[in-house]
Design an enzyme around this catalytic site. Structure first.
Site, PDB file in Angstrom:
ATOM      1  N   GLY A   1      46.796  15.479  22.631  1.00 24.21           N
ATOM      2  CA  GLY A   1      47.673  16.651  22.727  1.00 24.21           C
ATOM      3  C   GLY A   1      48.505  16.981  21.516  1.00 24.21           C
ATOM      4  O   GLY A   1      49.406  17.810  21.607  1.00 24.21           O
TER       5      GLY A   1
ATOM      6  N   ASN B   1      47.655  18.659  18.733  1.00 30.00           N
ATOM      7  CA  ASN B   1      47.471  20.058  18.330  1.00 30.00           C
ATOM      8  C   ASN B   1      48.082  21.012  19.344  1.00 30.00           C
ATOM      9  O   ASN B   1      48.678  22.025  18.977  1.00 30.00           O
ATOM     10  CB  ASN B   1      45.981  20.364  18.113  1.00 30.00           C
ATOM     11  CG  ASN B   1      45.499  19.913  16.753  1.00 30.00           C
ATOM     12  OD1 ASN B   1      45.858  20.497  15.740  1.00 30.00           O
ATOM     13  ND2 ASN B   1      44.720  18.841  16.720  1.00 30.00           N
TER      14      ASN B   1
ATOM     15  N   HIS C   1      38.247  21.574  14.017  1.00 26.41           N
ATOM     16  CA  HIS C   1      37.352  20.433  13.772  1.00 26.41           C
ATOM     17  C   HIS C   1      37.935  19.627  12.608  1.00 26.41           C
ATOM     18  O   HIS C   1      38.355  20.212  11.610  1.00 26.41           O
ATOM     19  CB  HIS C   1      35.954  20.951  13.436  1.00 26.41           C
ATOM     20  CG  HIS C   1      34.960  19.858  13.271  1.00 26.41           C
ATOM     21  ND1 HIS C   1      34.400  19.196  14.349  1.00 26.41           N
ATOM     22  CD2 HIS C   1      34.442  19.268  12.157  1.00 26.41           C
ATOM     23  CE1 HIS C   1      33.574  18.270  13.907  1.00 26.41           C
ATOM     24  NE2 HIS C   1      33.580  18.290  12.585  1.00 26.41           N
TER      25      HIS C   1
ATOM     26  N   ASP D   1      30.368  23.593  17.087  1.00 29.83           N
ATOM     27  CA  ASP D   1      30.983  23.851  15.774  1.00 29.83           C
ATOM     28  C   ASP D   1      30.283  24.985  15.032  1.00 29.83           C
ATOM     29  O   ASP D   1      30.244  24.998  13.787  1.00 29.83           O
ATOM     30  CB  ASP D   1      30.963  22.572  14.903  1.00 29.83           C
ATOM     31  CG  ASP D   1      31.644  21.403  15.603  1.00 29.83           C
ATOM     32  OD1 ASP D   1      32.696  21.607  16.210  1.00 29.83           O
ATOM     33  OD2 ASP D   1      31.092  20.291  15.558  1.00 29.83           O
TER      34      ASP D   1
ATOM     35  N   GLU E   1      45.781  19.636  10.232  1.00 31.86           N
ATOM     36  CA  GLU E   1      45.393  20.371  11.448  1.00 31.86           C
ATOM     37  C   GLU E   1      46.610  21.060  12.055  1.00 31.86           C
ATOM     38  O   GLU E   1      46.550  22.205  12.505  1.00 31.86           O
ATOM     39  CB  GLU E   1      44.788  19.410  12.484  1.00 31.86           C
ATOM     40  CG  GLU E   1      43.455  18.825  12.079  1.00 31.86           C
ATOM     41  CD  GLU E   1      42.841  17.974  13.186  1.00 31.86           C
ATOM     42  OE1 GLU E   1      42.941  18.343  14.365  1.00 31.86           O
ATOM     43  OE2 GLU E   1      42.257  16.927  12.854  1.00 31.86           O
TER      44      GLU E   1
HETATM   45  C1  GRF Z   1      41.620  16.718  16.692  1.00 31.50           C
HETATM   46  O1  GRF Z   1      41.303  15.812  15.679  1.00 31.50           O
HETATM   47  C2  GRF Z   1      40.766  17.946  16.573  1.00 31.50           C
HETATM   48  O2  GRF Z   1      40.356  18.206  15.278  1.00 31.50           O
HETATM   49  C3  GRF Z   1      39.568  17.603  17.430  1.00 31.50           C
HETATM   50  O3  GRF Z   1      40.063  16.829  18.492  1.00 31.50           O
HETATM   51  C4  GRF Z   1      41.257  16.177  18.087  1.00 31.50           C
HETATM   52  C5  GRF Z   1      42.298  16.499  19.098  1.00 31.50           C
HETATM   53  O4  GRF Z   1      43.482  15.791  18.838  1.00 31.50           O
HETATM   54  N1  GRF Z   1      38.869  18.781  17.869  1.00 31.50           N
HETATM   55  P1  GRF Z   1      44.821  16.121  19.640  1.00 31.50           P
HETATM   56  O5  GRF Z   1      44.519  15.857  21.105  1.00 31.50           O
HETATM   57  O6  GRF Z   1      45.150  17.547  19.378  1.00 31.50           O
HETATM   58  O7  GRF Z   1      45.847  15.170  19.092  1.00 31.50           O
END
Ligand code: GRF
Length: 196
Positions: free
Chosen positions: A14, A16, A104, A145, A174
C-alpha cells in the site's frame, strides 16, 4: 473534483496507494480517493486505507469479478493499479477505457510482461547488468505492462546493489512519479486531449 479508485493486490503493502492519497490531500492531484478495492481483506494497504478514512471494497478474484469490480469502481473517473498483479477483466477495461493506470518498478518495455513483478523485476535488472533502472507509469490494456507509457523516472544501478536496495531506490521514485502521472492524465481528460 475528480474521483480515483485504487486497486491494490493480495499482499497489498500500500505504499503507492498512500502516496496517491497523500498527494490528493495536499492538492498535488486535483481529486479525491473514492475507493480502495482489494481482493482480500486485512492487508496492510486495506488497514492503511481504513485509517485514512477511505472506503474499502473487497472483491475476491474469480469468474464474476468483472461486474463486481465495475460496480465497486462506479463513480470513479480514473482507476489506478497499485500492486494489482492480474490482467483486468474485459468488463473493467471496457468501462474505463484509457482511464486505467499502472506503475511498474522498471523502465518498460524491458523487464515487464507476465510474471515480472516484485523482486523478480529487480533481479532481472541486476542480472542484465544495466546501469539504470527506474519506474514506469503506463495505461493498462489487455496485455501485461502493455499500454502506452505515460511517464518514467530513472535511478542509477549502483555497484553492490541487491534486489532489495535497488527496489527501495526505485520505490522512492514511484511515490513521486505516480501522483505526477495521475495529475497529468486528469489534466488531459479535462482538456479533452488524451491520446489512446
Ligand atoms: C510497486 O513496486 C509497484 O511498482 C508494483 O507493485 C508494487 C506495489 O507496492 N506494481 P505498494 O503496495 O504500492 O507498496
Amino acid at each position: 473534483m475528480h474521483t480515483l479508485g485504487i486497486l491494490v493486490g493480495p499482499k497489498g503493502r500500500g505504499s503507492n496507494m498512500a502516496a496517491i492519497a497523500c498527494a490528493c490531500a495536499e492538492g498535488r492531484i486535483p481529486a479525491r480517493v473514492g475507493v480502495i478495492v482489494s481482493p482480500v481483506d486485512g492487508t496492510p494497504a486495506v488497514e492503511a486505507a481504513r485509517e485514512m478514512g477511505i472506503t474499502v471494497q473487497v472483491v475476491p478474484t474469480g469468474n464474476d469479478s468483472g461486474p463486481r469490480l465495475v460496480s465497486a469502481l462506479q463513480g470513479c473517473d480514473l482507476v489506478c493499479l497499485a500492486g494489482y498483479l492480474r490482467l483486468l477483466p474485459n468488463e473493467v477495461l471496457r468501462a474505463f477505457q484509457n482511464r486505467i493506470l499502472n506503475i511498474h518498478p522498471a523502465l518498460l518495455p524491458r523487464f515487464g510482461g507476465k510474471g515480472m513483478y516484485g523482486m523478480r523485476v529487480h533481479e532481472a535488472v541486476l542480472a542484465a547488468g544495466v546501469s539504470e533502472s527506474g519506474c514506469t507509469v503506463h495505461l493498462v490494456n489487455e496485455r501485461y505492462d502493455g499500454g502506452r507509457i505515460l511517464l518514467q523516472r530513472r535511478v542509477p544501478v549502483l555497484p553492490g546493489d541487491t534486489p532489495e536496495t535497488l527496489a527501495a531506490r526505485v520505490l522512492k521514485e514511484e511515490h513521486r512519479a505516480y501522483p505526477e502521472a495521475i495529475a497529468q492524465v486528469l489534466h488531459e481528460l479535462e482538456a479533452g486531449t488524451q491520446r489512446a
